[in-house]
Design a protein around this motif. Sequence first.
Motif, mmCIF file in Angstrom:
data_model
loop_
_atom_site.group_PDB
_atom_site.id
_atom_site.type_symbol
_atom_site.label_atom_id
_atom_site.label_comp_id
_atom_site.label_asym_id
_atom_site.label_seq_id
_atom_site.Cartn_x
_atom_site.Cartn_y
_atom_site.Cartn_z
ATOM 1 N N ALA A 195 35.343 54.121 37.723
ATOM 2 C CA ALA A 195 34.596 52.986 38.273
ATOM 3 C C ALA A 195 33.889 53.403 39.561
ATOM 4 C CB ALA A 195 35.529 51.812 38.531
ATOM 5 N N GLY A 196 33.043 52.506 40.079
ATOM 6 C CA GLY A 196 32.245 52.831 41.248
ATOM 7 C C GLY A 196 32.668 52.088 42.490
ATOM 8 N N ALA A 197 31.806 52.168 43.522
ATOM 9 C CA ALA A 197 32.112 51.569 44.811
ATOM 10 C C ALA A 197 32.119 50.046 44.763
ATOM 11 C CB ALA A 197 31.107 52.050 45.857
ATOM 12 N N VAL A 198 31.344 49.449 43.858
ATOM 13 C CA VAL A 198 31.334 47.982 43.755
ATOM 14 C C VAL A 198 32.699 47.488 43.278
ATOM 15 C CG1 VAL A 198 30.316 46.003 42.563
ATOM 16 C CG2 VAL A 198 28.851 47.859 43.382
ATOM 17 N N GLU A 199 33.265 48.165 42.289
ATOM 18 C CA GLU A 199 34.605 47.786 41.810
ATOM 19 C C GLU A 199 35.655 47.981 42.906
ATOM 20 O OE1 GLU A 199 32.029 48.314 38.389
ATOM 21 O OE2 GLU A 199 32.460 49.629 40.083
ATOM 22 N N THR A 200 35.533 49.078 43.644
ATOM 23 C CA THR A 200 36.449 49.296 44.766
ATOM 24 C C THR A 200 36.306 48.178 45.795
ATOM 25 O OG1 THR A 200 36.357 51.703 44.476
ATOM 26 C CG2 THR A 200 37.089 50.889 46.612
ATOM 27 N N GLY A 201 35.068 47.738 46.042
ATOM 28 C CA GLY A 201 34.836 46.647 46.978
ATOM 29 C C GLY A 201 35.467 45.336 46.512
ATOM 30 N N ILE A 202 35.447 45.083 45.214
ATOM 31 C CA ILE A 202 36.079 43.879 44.678
ATOM 32 C C ILE A 202 37.569 43.876 44.986
ATOM 33 C CG2 ILE A 202 36.719 42.699 42.529
ATOM 34 C CD1 ILE A 202 33.981 43.585 41.417
ATOM 35 N N VAL A 203 38.207 45.033 44.766
ATOM 36 C CA VAL A 203 39.637 45.165 45.045
ATOM 37 C C VAL A 203 39.900 45.020 46.542
ATOM 38 C CG1 VAL A 203 41.607 46.744 44.964
ATOM 39 C CG2 VAL A 203 40.066 46.577 43.005
ATOM 40 N N MET A 204 39.093 45.683 47.360
ATOM 41 C CA MET A 204 39.327 45.659 48.803
ATOM 42 C C MET A 204 39.100 44.272 49.400
ATOM 43 S SD MET A 204 40.376 48.602 49.984
ATOM 44 C CE MET A 204 39.969 48.563 51.722
ATOM 45 N N GLU A 205 38.160 43.504 48.865
ATOM 46 C CA GLU A 205 37.955 42.147 49.376
ATOM 47 C C GLU A 205 39.184 41.280 49.118
ATOM 48 O OE1 GLU A 205 34.904 38.338 48.884
ATOM 49 O OE2 GLU A 205 34.234 40.344 48.307
#
Length: 381
Positions: free
Chosen positions: A66-76
């Motif tokens: 997965a990419g940075a957008v998916e990582t951002g979803i988790v981090m939010e």
Amino acid sequence: MDLTLSDEQRLLRESVDRFIAETYTADHRRRAANEPAGFSPAIWKQFAELGWLALPIDEAYGGLGAGAVETGIVMEAFGRGLVSEPYLSTVVIGAALVAACGTDAQKQAILPRVADGSLFLALAHSERTARFDLAEVGTTAVKMPDGWRLDGQKIAVLDGNAAGQIIVSARIANNNGASGSLCLFLVPGDTPGLARRDYARLGGGRACNLDLAGVRLPAEALLGDGGDALAAIEAVVDRAMAALGSEAVGIMQMLLDTTLEYTKIRKQFGRPLSANQVIRHRLADMAMQTDEARSMALRAALMVDAEPVARSRAASGAKAKIGKCARFVAEQSVQLHGAMGVTEELDIGSYFKRLLAFDTLFGGSAHHYRRHAALVGRAHA
């Protein structure tokens, strides 16, 4: 550009939100803070089972690609729950550095263990004299007949107290005593000569300072082929700032929601606080700042694979802007809660502390305004 989430991204957001809402109560956070590592190993194991640790790792090494957008979803979502598990240090930073710099053998040995939750990583790069300059490294690495010798000191190593492998940056010392290229070394946490002094981080989690006194390492401890690693470090730190921006947005949204609910039930002179027009204006300003921060975090995530100057401008722009927005939202939330905002009875103070830590990590707003300006000059040169 279509910025709506895909079906897979929506499902990821729903699953992380549900897990955080059901698991990360205030009682859980207090218990996790009392764990020796500063987080809950049982929760980390659940992260692995849910596939979140494998999310940004390439499929060839047991990940999901997965990419940075998916990582951002988790981090939010992690921001909303004040998660203290070492996701940023191990998955976002550590695994990304191994993927960027490591040999295939090193990737095969490390990345699957990160994905299954059996290995924690940490990056030891910051030093006291660097002042957030990623190129400023005084730790030295000397080539020995049987490997390498490392000497130096590192500070603010995120989750370094629990790391099984610490990725240490050092300058190769040439025969004439001059420093050469910047390289990365894999240092096991129990290596003789490595001293760790850990401490609690503001807002949750732990970090440590490292002393490296004649640390001897085998030749294969060098991460990759020995080429200069500065560009890779800059790229990974930019990726980490994008992820941290998403975490800060989650915290800001939680503060906004909590404050809005409080002003509806808290009464003064027989009326709810939210009936006061001035209070409504302040809540509207908080909502606007949160949305602006969310836009900047998404832009930084979308730019992590762009060419270096554009990527770094997006990351520094996001860090600077979100830092100012976060401080505004946090201060408004504490003030609108009155004296309750600084008591242990509410979580407002904990969220406020985490945002203060965010503003300092990898450099504050002032530092990144200067970096952004310098990058603009490079782009126009």
